[in-house]
Design a protein around this motif. Structure first.
Motif, PDB file in Angstrom:
ATOM      1  N   ASP A  12       0.779  -1.326  -0.083  1.00  0.00           N
ATOM      2  CA  ASP A  12      -0.157  -0.167   0.019  1.00  0.00           C
ATOM      3  C   ASP A  12       0.973   1.262   0.123  1.00  0.00           C
ATOM      4  O   ASP A  12       0.431   2.292  -0.683  1.00  0.00           O
ATOM      5  CB  ASP A  12      -1.046   0.002   1.109  1.00  0.00           C
ATOM      6  N   ALA A  13       2.035   1.268   0.775  1.00  0.00           N
ATOM      7  CA  ALA A  13       2.841   2.445   0.808  1.00  0.00           C
ATOM      8  C   ALA A  13       3.527   2.627  -0.441  1.00  0.00           C
ATOM      9  O   ALA A  13       3.729   3.715  -0.549  1.00  0.00           O
ATOM     10  CB  ALA A  13       3.893   2.141   1.969  1.00  0.00           C
ATOM     11  N   VAL A  14       4.072   1.761  -1.243  1.00  0.00           N
ATOM     12  CA  VAL A  14       4.712   1.522  -2.535  1.00  0.00           C
ATOM     13  C   VAL A  14       4.059   1.029  -3.656  1.00  0.00           C
ATOM     14  O   VAL A  14       4.382  -0.227  -3.861  1.00  0.00           O
ATOM     15  CB  VAL A  14       6.217   1.122  -2.274  1.00  0.00           C
ATOM     16  N   THR A  67      13.120   7.590  -3.317  1.00  0.00           N
ATOM     17  CA  THR A  67      11.507   7.922  -3.192  1.00  0.00           C
ATOM     18  C   THR A  67      10.939   6.775  -2.506  1.00  0.00           C
ATOM     19  O   THR A  67       9.961   7.237  -1.811  1.00  0.00           O
ATOM     20  CB  THR A  67      11.090   8.210  -4.481  1.00  0.00           C
ATOM     21  N   VAL A  68      11.380   5.520  -2.787  1.00  0.00           N
ATOM     22  CA  VAL A  68      10.715   4.518  -2.100  1.00  0.00           C
ATOM     23  C   VAL A  68      10.957   4.667  -0.523  1.00  0.00           C
ATOM     24  O   VAL A  68       9.905   4.462   0.231  1.00  0.00           O
ATOM     25  CB  VAL A  68      11.317   2.952  -2.506  1.00  0.00           C
ATOM     26  N   PHE A  69      12.360   4.789  -0.211  1.00  0.00           N
ATOM     27  CA  PHE A  69      12.459   5.042   1.064  1.00  0.00           C
ATOM     28  C   PHE A  69      11.625   6.084   1.870  1.00  0.00           C
ATOM     29  O   PHE A  69      11.117   5.980   2.747  1.00  0.00           O
ATOM     30  CB  PHE A  69      13.745   5.359   1.484  1.00  0.00           C
ATOM     31  N   LYS A  70      11.428   7.231   1.330  1.00  0.00           N
ATOM     32  CA  LYS A  70      10.758   8.379   1.806  1.00  0.00           C
ATOM     33  C   LYS A  70       9.294   7.840   2.056  1.00  0.00           C
ATOM     34  O   LYS A  70       8.633   8.071   2.808  1.00  0.00           O
ATOM     35  CB  LYS A  70      10.760   9.483   0.793  1.00  0.00           C
ATOM     36  N   LYS A  71       8.719   6.881   1.181  1.00  0.00           N
ATOM     37  CA  LYS A  71       7.171   6.506   1.103  1.00  0.00           C
ATOM     38  C   LYS A  71       7.019   5.750   2.309  1.00  0.00           C
ATOM     39  O   LYS A  71       5.814   5.587   2.772  1.00  0.00           O
ATOM     40  CB  LYS A  71       6.974   5.762   0.130  1.00  0.00           C
ATOM     41  N   VAL A  72       8.198   5.207   3.012  1.00  0.00           N
ATOM     42  CA  VAL A  72       7.863   3.947   3.917  1.00  0.00           C
ATOM     43  C   VAL A  72       8.367   4.893   5.456  1.00  0.00           C
ATOM     44  O   VAL A  72       8.380   4.255   6.268  1.00  0.00           O
ATOM     45  CB  VAL A  72       8.537   2.748   4.061  1.00  0.00           C
ATOM     46  N   GLY A  73       8.991   6.016   5.329  1.00  0.00           N
ATOM     47  CA  GLY A  73       9.233   6.942   6.440  1.00  0.00           C
ATOM     48  C   GLY A  73      10.923   6.837   6.840  1.00  0.00           C
ATOM     49  O   GLY A  73      11.262   7.506   7.704  1.00  0.00           O
ATOM     50  N   THR A  74      11.627   6.429   5.710  1.00  0.00           N
ATOM     51  CA  THR A  74      13.063   6.335   5.883  1.00  0.00           C
ATOM     52  C   THR A  74      13.623   7.562   5.275  1.00  0.00           C
ATOM     53  O   THR A  74      13.382   8.047   3.937  1.00  0.00           O
ATOM     54  CB  THR A  74      13.721   5.082   5.246  1.00  0.00           C
ATOM     55  N   ASP A  75      14.642   8.118   6.084  1.00  0.00           N
ATOM     56  CA  ASP A  75      15.326   9.306   5.511  1.00  0.00           C
ATOM     57  C   ASP A  75      16.535   8.806   4.658  1.00  0.00           C
ATOM     58  O   ASP A  75      17.391   8.424   5.128  1.00  0.00           O
ATOM     59  CB  ASP A  75      15.892  10.355   6.611  1.00  0.00           C
ATOM     60  N   PRO A  76      16.333   8.793   3.230  1.00  0.00           N
ATOM     61  CA  PRO A  76      17.526   8.417   2.326  1.00  0.00           C
ATOM     62  C   PRO A  76      18.695   9.134   2.432  1.00  0.00           C
ATOM     63  O   PRO A  76      19.854   8.377   1.972  1.00  0.00           O
ATOM     64  CB  PRO A  76      16.866   8.381   0.857  1.00  0.00           C
ATOM     65  N   ASN A 151      12.891   0.351  12.548  1.00  0.00           N
ATOM     66  CA  ASN A 151      11.576   0.928  12.472  1.00  0.00           C
ATOM     67  C   ASN A 151      11.417   1.954  11.314  1.00  0.00           C
ATOM     68  O   ASN A 151      12.372   2.596  10.954  1.00  0.00           O
ATOM     69  CB  ASN A 151      11.598   1.935  13.864  1.00  0.00           C
ATOM     70  N   GLU A 152      10.459   1.731  10.813  1.00  0.00           N
ATOM     71  CA  GLU A 152       9.976   2.661   9.573  1.00  0.00           C
ATOM     72  C   GLU A 152      11.037   2.423   8.383  1.00  0.00           C
ATOM     73  O   GLU A 152      11.381   3.305   7.333  1.00  0.00           O
ATOM     74  CB  GLU A 152       9.835   4.152   9.771  1.00  0.00           C
ATOM     75  N   LYS A 153      11.555   1.376   8.116  1.00  0.00           N
ATOM     76  CA  LYS A 153      12.604   0.833   7.018  1.00  0.00           C
ATOM     77  C   LYS A 153      12.017  -0.568   6.373  1.00  0.00           C
ATOM     78  O   LYS A 153      11.517  -1.026   7.162  1.00  0.00           O
ATOM     79  CB  LYS A 153      13.997   0.844   7.615  1.00  0.00           C
ATOM     80  N   ILE A 154      12.468  -0.784   5.227  1.00  0.00           N
ATOM     81  CA  ILE A 154      12.074  -1.853   4.620  1.00  0.00           C
ATOM     82  C   ILE A 154      12.866  -2.909   5.093  1.00  0.00           C
ATOM     83  O   ILE A 154      14.011  -2.843   5.182  1.00  0.00           O
ATOM     84  CB  ILE A 154      12.009  -1.874   3.059  1.00  0.00           C
TER      85      ILE A 154
END
Length: 222
Positions: A12-14, A67-76, A151-154
């Protein structure tokens, strides 16, 4: 073949999130054959030269995965996708660390296609594997020597704990020269269509098997 799935939260997030999963039984890991190993330094030298003109952050695969990282809450910028970290190391040092045939070949694939990948000792995995968005409970000792709080990382997690990610993988499931069965997770670009994705996975699996023997089976999961 190891049972691997993607969580509904991550899907859902990505939108378009997809992975290639390749299982390699009966492999032998050692040094890369000279035909490949002797050419890698020149390959990486050419990559290093190209990065003088094209910033790492502007490479299409890097941009998409940030961009994928940002969508799940990770600061790339704080936690970089692994292929970006590899490319930045090549820009600085001229090449990644050479470890053994399996990791060296995986790093080549990751740089060549600008996507993150993970390779795991399948005998160290327990139960089904799920690719998901990590929580406070997900952490492991990373190959970088740090405790990774996911947390908040794939993350990839089996019945024991989280063990891998497109950032850095764990020591628990790392592939060594004693590994005989391996599981490869290919973090494909969400924008890639299924036909291109399957062709890419098949090409990598064939080359890996040519180097390490045995056979392989793969699947595309979305």
């Amino acid at each position: 073949m190891v049972d691997v799935s993607i969580s509904s939260q991550l899907r859902d997030a990505v939108p378009g999130f997809k992975i290639g999963v390749i299982y390699y039984p009966s492999i032998v890991i050692g040094d890369l054959p000279p035909l490949i190993g002797d050419r890698l330094p020149l390959y990486y030298e050419n990559i290093q030269l190209s990065l003088d003109e094209h910033p790492v952050s502007e490479i299409a695969g890097v941009k998409e995965w940030r961009t994928v990282f940002k969508k799940v809450g990770t600061d790339p910028s704080r936690y970089r996708p692994s292929q970006e970290a590899l490319l930045r190391k090549i820009k600085k040092d001229g090449r990644p660390h050479f470890i053994h045939s399996a990791v060296d070949l995986l790093n080549f694939f990751s740089v060549q296609h600008s996507i993150p990948m993970g390779l795991y000792d399948a005998e160290q995995l327990r139960g089904p594997v799920q690719i998901k968005v990590g929580t406070e409970a997900d952490q492991y000792e990373g190959l970088n020597g740090r405790t990774m709080h996911m947390n908040e990382k794939i993350v990839s997690a089996d019945a024991i704990s989280a063990f891998g990610s497109p950032i850095v993988d764990s020591k628990r499931t790392c592939v060594t020269e004693q590994t005989t069965c391996a599981l490869q997770i290919v973090y494909l670009r969400p924008s890639m269509d299924h036909k291109e994705a399957r062709q890419l996975i098949d090409k990598m699996a064939e080359m890996f098997t040519q180097v390490h023997g045995g056979n392989h089976e793969f699947t595309l999961i979305q």
